[in-house]
Design an enzyme around this catalytic site. Structure first.
Site, mmCIF file in Angstrom:
data_model
loop_
_atom_site.group_PDB
_atom_site.id
_atom_site.type_symbol
_atom_site.label_atom_id
_atom_site.label_comp_id
_atom_site.label_asym_id
_atom_site.label_seq_id
_atom_site.Cartn_x
_atom_site.Cartn_y
_atom_site.Cartn_z
ATOM 1 C CG ASP A 29 -2.023 1.001 1.145
ATOM 2 O OD1 ASP A 29 -3.193 0.580 1.166
ATOM 3 O OD2 ASP A 29 -1.737 2.227 1.053
ATOM 4 C CB ILE A 30 1.096 4.093 -2.361
ATOM 5 C CG1 ILE A 30 2.288 4.879 -2.864
ATOM 6 C CG2 ILE A 30 -0.133 4.957 -2.252
ATOM 7 C CD1 ILE A 30 3.479 4.055 -3.240
ATOM 8 C CG HIS A 93 -8.359 -3.085 -2.057
ATOM 9 N ND1 HIS A 93 -9.318 -2.435 -2.816
ATOM 10 C CD2 HIS A 93 -8.184 -2.325 -0.958
ATOM 11 C CE1 HIS A 93 -9.688 -1.333 -2.200
ATOM 12 N NE2 HIS A 93 -9.031 -1.240 -1.048
ATOM 13 C CG HIS A 95 -6.590 -2.825 3.405
ATOM 14 N ND1 HIS A 95 -5.822 -1.723 3.105
ATOM 15 C CD2 HIS A 95 -7.824 -2.564 2.901
ATOM 16 C CE1 HIS A 95 -6.563 -0.834 2.452
ATOM 17 N NE2 HIS A 95 -7.790 -1.317 2.321
HETATM 18 P P1 5GP Z 1 -9.869 1.452 0.533
HETATM 19 O O1 5GP Z 1 -10.433 1.513 -0.869
HETATM 20 O O2 5GP Z 1 -9.855 0.051 1.072
HETATM 21 O O3 5GP Z 1 -10.533 2.415 1.453
HETATM 22 O O4 5GP Z 1 -8.358 1.931 0.462
HETATM 23 C C1 5GP Z 1 -7.588 1.881 -0.705
HETATM 24 C C2 5GP Z 1 -6.133 1.738 -0.338
HETATM 25 O O5 5GP Z 1 -5.376 1.755 -1.545
HETATM 26 C C3 5GP Z 1 -5.560 2.839 0.558
HETATM 27 O O6 5GP Z 1 -4.961 2.250 1.703
HETATM 28 C C4 5GP Z 1 -4.548 3.561 -0.330
HETATM 29 O O7 5GP Z 1 -3.408 4.002 0.358
HETATM 30 C C5 5GP Z 1 -4.215 2.517 -1.374
HETATM 31 N N1 5GP Z 1 -3.868 3.081 -2.670
HETATM 32 C C6 5GP Z 1 -4.591 4.013 -3.357
HETATM 33 N N2 5GP Z 1 -4.002 4.286 -4.526
HETATM 34 C C7 5GP Z 1 -2.883 3.510 -4.586
HETATM 35 C C8 5GP Z 1 -1.847 3.376 -5.574
HETATM 36 O O8 5GP Z 1 -1.832 4.003 -6.629
HETATM 37 N N3 5GP Z 1 -0.855 2.490 -5.282
HETATM 38 C C9 5GP Z 1 -0.834 1.764 -4.123
HETATM 39 N N4 5GP Z 1 0.197 0.926 -3.937
HETATM 40 N N5 5GP Z 1 -1.787 1.887 -3.167
HETATM 41 C C10 5GP Z 1 -2.801 2.749 -3.413
#
Ligand code: 5GP
Length: 129
Positions: A29-30, A93, A95
């Site tokens: 995660d970035i 996804h 986590h």
């Molecule tokens: P959620 O959709 O579960 O709320 O969170 C999405 C997750 O994806 C976040 O923790 C965010 O930091 C991660 N994320 C969003 N864009 C990118 C990206 O371009 N690259 C990576 N490696 N992680 C990402």
């Protein structure tokens, strides 16, 4: 339009890759909650995890299981936490988050890592898979 994670799968956006098979990809995660925070995704772009067919869902869980086992060996932590949210990126996804304390799973406490730290962490996990 392709999700940001589909762009990662297609190599249009870079990532720190941890593992890959025919149907899945795992990468760091970035904006991690903790060092080693990894996302496991199906290559098939489906927004909500419980819209997946059961077999694909179980395959994603099996893939995440393998990644979590490697992650726990690499990152000192009390355990690996697992969470599915998807409110930011509409591409399923999982986590996987190394936990020291409850706050590590709360998506409020964030950890800053250098590019070198990301690279080294991804390589260490990948070496066990
Ligand atoms: P959620 O959709 O579960 O709320 O969170 C999405 C997750 O994806 C976040 O923790 C965010 O930091 C991660 N994320 C969003 N864009 C990118 C990206 O371009 N690259 C990576 N490696 N992680 C990402």
């Amino acid at each position: 339009m392709a999700s940001i994670f589909t762009k990662i799968i297609n190599g249009e956006i870079p990532c720190y890759k941890v593992a890959e098979d025919e149907k899945h990809l795992a990468f760091l995660d970035i904006n991690p909650n903790a060092k080693g925070h990894t996302l496991c995704i199906p290559k098939q772009e489906i927004d909500k995890i419980f819209d997946m067919d059961k077999e694909s869902y179980l395959e994603l869980m099996a893939f995440s299981y393998k990644v979590a086992q490697a992650l726990e060996k690499v990152i000192p932590c009390k355990r690996i936490g697992m969470s599915v949210i998807g409110l930011e990126v509409p591409h399923t996804h999982v986590h996987l988050i190394p936990l020291q304390e409850m706050n590590d799973i709360r998506f409020e406490k964030k950890t800053q890592l250098t590019a070198e730290e990301f690279k080294e962490t991804a390589e260490k996990i990948a070496s066990l898979l």
